[in-house]
Enzyme design. Sequence first.
Site, short mmCIF file in Angstrom:
data_model
loop_
_atom_site.label_atom_id
_atom_site.label_comp_id
_atom_site.label_asym_id
_atom_site.label_seq_id
_atom_site.Cartn_x
_atom_site.Cartn_y
_atom_site.Cartn_z
N GLU C 60 37.59 36.31 21.52
CA GLU C 60 38.96 36.80 21.39
C GLU C 60 39.44 36.61 19.96
OE1 GLU C 60 37.81 34.79 23.76
OE2 GLU C 60 37.80 36.26 25.39
N HIS C 129 43.27 33.37 35.73
CA HIS C 129 43.50 34.82 35.83
C HIS C 129 44.93 35.12 36.26
CE1 HIS C 129 39.16 34.21 36.48
NE2 HIS C 129 39.00 35.35 35.86
#
Lengths: 409, 409, 337, 337
Positions: C60, C129
């Site tokens: 990322e 998540h």
Amino acid sequence: MKNTVPLSLRVPEPPARPGDKPDFSHLILQAAGETPRPEINVDPHDSRDMAFALVRVLDDEGKAIGPWNPRLDAETLRKGLTDMILVRTFDERMHRAHRQGKTSFYMKCTGEEAIACAQAQVLNRDDMCFPTYRQQGLLVSRGYPLATMMNQIYSNAKDPIKGRQLPIMYSSKEFGFFTISGNLGTQYPQAVGWAMASAYKGGDKIAAAWIGDGATAEGDFHNALTFAAVYRAPVILNIVNNHWAISSFHGIAGGMETTFASKAIGYGLPVLRVDGNDFLAVHAATQWAADRARSNLGATVIEFITYRIAQHSTSDDPSRYRPADEADHFPLGDPIQRLKQHLIGIGEWSDEQQAEAEKAAVEQVREAGKESEAIGTIGQSRPSVKEMFEEVFATPDWRLQEQRGEVGV
Amino acid sequence: MKNTVPLSLRVPEPPARPGDKPDFSHLILQAAGETPRPEINVDPHDSRDMAFALVRVLDDEGKAIGPWNPRLDAETLRKGLTDMILVRTFDERMHRAHRQGKTSFYMKCTGEEAIACAQAQVLNRDDMCFPTYRQQGLLVSRGYPLATMMNQIYSNAKDPIKGRQLPIMYSSKEFGFFTISGNLGTQYPQAVGWAMASAYKGGDKIAAAWIGDGATAEGDFHNALTFAAVYRAPVILNIVNNHWAISSFHGIAGGMETTFASKAIGYGLPVLRVDGNDFLAVHAATQWAADRARSNLGATVIEFITYRIAQHSTSDDPSRYRPADEADHFPLGDPIQRLKQHLIGIGEWSDEQQAEAEKAAVEQVREAGKESEAIGTIGQSRPSVKEMFEEVFATPDWRLQEQRGEVGV
Amino acid sequence: MASLNMIQALNQALDVKMTQDPNVLSFGEDAGYFGGVFRVTDQLQAKHGLTRSFDAPISECGIVAAAIGMGVYGIRPVVEIQFADYIYPAYDQIVSEAAKIRYRSGGEFSVPITIRSPYGGGIFGGQTHSQSPESLFTHIAGIKTVIPSNPYDAKGLLISAIEDNDPVVFFEPKRIYNGPFDGHHDRPVKPWAGHELAEVPEGHYAIPLGKARTMREGNDVTVLCYGTMVWVSLAAAEDTGIDAEVIDLRSLVPLDIEAIEASVKKTGRCVIVHEAPRTSGYGAELSALVQERCFYQLEAPIQRVTGWDTPYPHAFEWEYFPGPKRVGDALKRVMEG
Amino acid sequence: MASLNMIQALNQALDVKMTQDPNVLSFGEDAGYFGGVFRVTDQLQAKHGLTRSFDAPISECGIVAAAIGMGVYGIRPVVEIQFADYIYPAYDQIVSEAAKIRYRSGGEFSVPITIRSPYGGGIFGGQTHSQSPESLFTHIAGIKTVIPSNPYDAKGLLISAIEDNDPVVFFEPKRIYNGPFDGHHDRPVKPWAGHELAEVPEGHYAIPLGKARTMREGNDVTVLCYGTMVWVSLAAAEDTGIDAEVIDLRSLVPLDIEAIEASVKKTGRCVIVHEAPRTSGYGAELSALVQERCFYQLEAPIQRVTGWDTPYPHAFEWEYFPGPKRVGDALKRVMEG
Ligand SMILES: Cc1ncc(C[n+]2csc(CCOP(=O)(O)OP(=O)(O)O)c2C)c(N)n1
Ligand SMILES: Cc1ncc(C[n+]2csc(CCOP(=O)(O)OP(=O)(O)O)c2C)c(N)n1
Ligand SMILES: [Mg+2]
Ligand SMILES: [Mg+2]
């Protein structure tokens, strides 16, 4: 100087997409027995070639040959085989359980069973493993109760981590299995820190960590190798190259440029590139690395070449991004079949025993299933809601007490 | 298996601390001319040895020899020499300015001048440089006004970055010099992104980035090399190994385990390990890397071996952690002396010219100083306070307008 | 006009911009050939080519750093962070670099990038998540933070984010990708099809950043919310019969302070709803702003309905998720206050 | 009893714990042989040995990750992040790992580590040596955030942080390392020597985390502050003659909510002071908590005196830094309100 050609952006693509013919010609292979076995105190600079070689013991006929042959007794080999069978059977069953709505999520390690199952035999129970979600074989091989694994997967009342994590995010201090993180790569430098602490204390425990080919791109991969090299930490840093990261082939992580094993060279760390579907090779390579660590010689990086046969997880559909039959063309075959062939070859196993072992595994899993489902599958049973507020800290502060009050538990 | 020896934590220590005799015996050296020069389209796998070799052109007598000799004309060499002299003179002056309280902070690049000054000659003005705080030579060589550099250092009314950054954090789009970040390493993968954009646009500009030996430990170093290799970005990734990171010797970043150059191997990137104090070697190596990038062959990693002669910054005191005379024992000498010796050797320079050049540099810096100090040094003059609220966004939101109102500007 | 779900609307925004502007490109983990784990970039590679919509390494930090470099070059990358829970490795590049480059360079360099990421709970995603990290970005000067609550806004806001000349963090409430989930998890899920805010015009339109949308006019209490919580808040108003004015902020920075002030001065009461943990969540800032500006009009303490100060727990989804019941109770409390 | 500055007091805390407990060790960039750029770990290597106080690679992420692994093993590392402005590369390891390991492992594993870092402005450090990122940690469930304001507290709080069984982020206000700077930058700097809070007992003592300290009793208005702002707030009370009750929070999480509530209920007014940018700073949470709990006692809007919503600008140190003048003005405003 002006450019001889206009620049263009290169984006790597896999050799084959759905409908194409699978192609593994890029894979650097070697025949079993070809790769030499250096002494464990080898100067890493003299063993750089190991990053481009391939440690294999089992030849195509299933004979164990060459300097890496660990010469394991039949008992050990049979345990390895039955462990792998049990892992695969468990995966099948839990995958079905997901379709049956008994769990919200599951991840298989089909085709990669040899890695965790062989390594579990080399590592001591009190060595600490920092796994990814594909090392369930460590728990299975160490005899962790299958029913307890299911309780975690079902987040039921007996879930040892109290319903707080996604299915398969196991944790067991007793079994030397560090709590799996949903965040990729973070466990890799943590394992190095754990190993540094063991060395700091003058103890004798070592650490092992696993990471996937895709996750090697995370900064934590670099952090782990830097700290492991600088502080000579007693840790085994495993890279499980199963060629895919969800829908991204290994080339997106740099796998077409060179081997993942070769990353160790830049840190002066010794490295082995190993046939991950060859139980004996995995065992021997891990033993070599463990011996180094226990001899205070520091860390070893091991790249295991394998293939992710199943979908990434129950949320994934590989037919959208890779040939349906790619697994069949993977040149290193299936770890269970290969160890079975070897055991039969040395007269220590038979097709009948194999059939029995498979039946026994199904039975064992069914028993565990009964036990766990008696407690409940997802939604039917769960830990007390107060667990939502427990263990955020060793002792909750007033906010957690007030908020718990708001929920009324 | 139990351990053969109890584990212990290894913490690397430099060969010499204050009072000890300096020791550079660990440094892998080669004589000038020894290292071969591969074609720019060489397969990185065939040039791994370059990570352990040393590209040098100037021999001990100052003669330019071997395959890496860039055969530069005297004019180019003289500009390189006078640029380096100017950089060093500027550093001296600004260092004094700090002691005189004219600036809050300064950082010299003494001993490392050849790197930026030679590379600036190879790169085009519209290539983008992503420097650290020790590449002031890029600006000087490209003719950026010294007075403007001082205005930034003094945060005075003419500071082009409006008083917003620490001294020496220059920024100049016009001179292809990306705004220096106070955060180490971040510019490295940014340069790769810039190069990817240039390739995406089918342009002809390339990027170059610099990082120190210490900062290679940051995750961004890994990110940069991964993206550069995967997308074959037209970028030159320079590692300036000056052996120290403030008080930490290069071994804390892994420099005793292997060369920093060897990190490129794990990404399949070609690499050169270069005598950073040899102006001709720096020039030739950079040309090789730039030719690769412009030919759409992708990135090159270059490790420059040099030594940080000065303190880390005006806030630092090296006598506390390294031998006072360590610089004198550094085997690669001083870049200015070596180029001067070469130019005199080929009859293109003399001690008189050297003396004049040094006088001229002092004069030039004094002139710039007059101009800049006429505007003001730190505290005497500064940009309008409203600059505090400008350019947070392209257009300020109500918060910034209100807060600016509170300050009344 | 087609009725689209949020995924299709976002996909269309990207398609429109990539068609219109050759400087717009998209990349992220599994976001190229496969089209993203939530399919938001589906078909973009097939239509616009390999170099305009591609897969990225699992870094990322590298993804955002590369995007910053591209933005500095002068193009407009849109990157996908697969889940907001995985944005932290990129945090340094966002906070120390993207947010500060325009300022620290005296305006010479800028970072016109968009960082897309699915966020929020309600999907049994467990602690990695389900997170809502928006307030970690609203604290950072130089970053804009945008969160749509429906397909129409999603397309118009994403187009504005891409066209914006500063870095925008664009959080997509994944729970309502496919329908306006109102927190009544025991009821059948409504799809977007047929919903008026699913009527998405073809082609280009932009919704300015910093303009809230009043989803329900009311006189008793002002509810400040965004993302999935907009639908939960509307349900709570419905369920309690309290005449709440429900304001969808749409963009947290820049914030539509006029709309907030006007509404609270009208109603004299305020409830703030978000999924993120309470302590230092964006609700804290909203509460502080409201009491600073509407102190003399407030008739009751401002209420915050939020996630708890714990990680997001898998098995206790509906005890953690701020549902219509909890919002309704707050509406009642604030009316009594 | 010796009169110590904050650096010496912190150094003593480390020395005491390392002497007492072989499981305590310290590492960080330049923190070993050299003793740290601010000298907080000075002489620890010479006294306790190379493996107990050592230099680390320049990887904040690696430093924290290694510390987490050590904590999981069962020892108590104290790591130094050279400046708080450089903590972001470690943010993922702190937020996703250190904060969640106890919870996600069902209590089997824990992370008893301390992350020390000099923070705050007032030193002409520009945007990368002046930041105050505390609210980025107070939002994270599972992290404690501690900030001392004087030598006595610094030693006692650091000892508590090291002995705490959860991860503690320990921010050291570098501007007051050497003296209680009150924001009057035009006046000569006072050293700690002679100050009563510089009287630091030898040996071991611990100050519990979560207990605020009332630095000045008062009846007119409550000032909530921490770090350098404690001294600025005291100066503001002095300068304005307003009878302010100045509360040094000392620990932001856990927070001493009783002390805050009791004081505001007494004074009916509240001013919050911190150096960090206003939007989503910790002041927002404090303001929200106070109005939720003391709404009916509040006689004027709560005021926030903070850094601006910009990066920290080098040349405008004293326009950015919340000084006694700005705090004093807020005190007057809140008294008029
Ligand atoms: C920090 C982070 N980024 C992204 C993800 C989402 N994600 C989960 S698994 C996965 C692919 C990992 O591939 P690899 O490392 O090769 O391991 P494998 O699944 O093949 O065993 C991704 C991208 C994540 N969990 N964490
Ligand atoms: C992310 C980050 N961590 C730490 C620092 C503090 N710091 C500034 S320079 C420096 C040493 C850098 O050494 P090196 O990379 O070798 O570059 P050199 O100074 O030798 O040129 C450190 C630790 C920083 N600026 N940024
Ligand atoms: Mg993989
Ligand atoms: Mg250096």
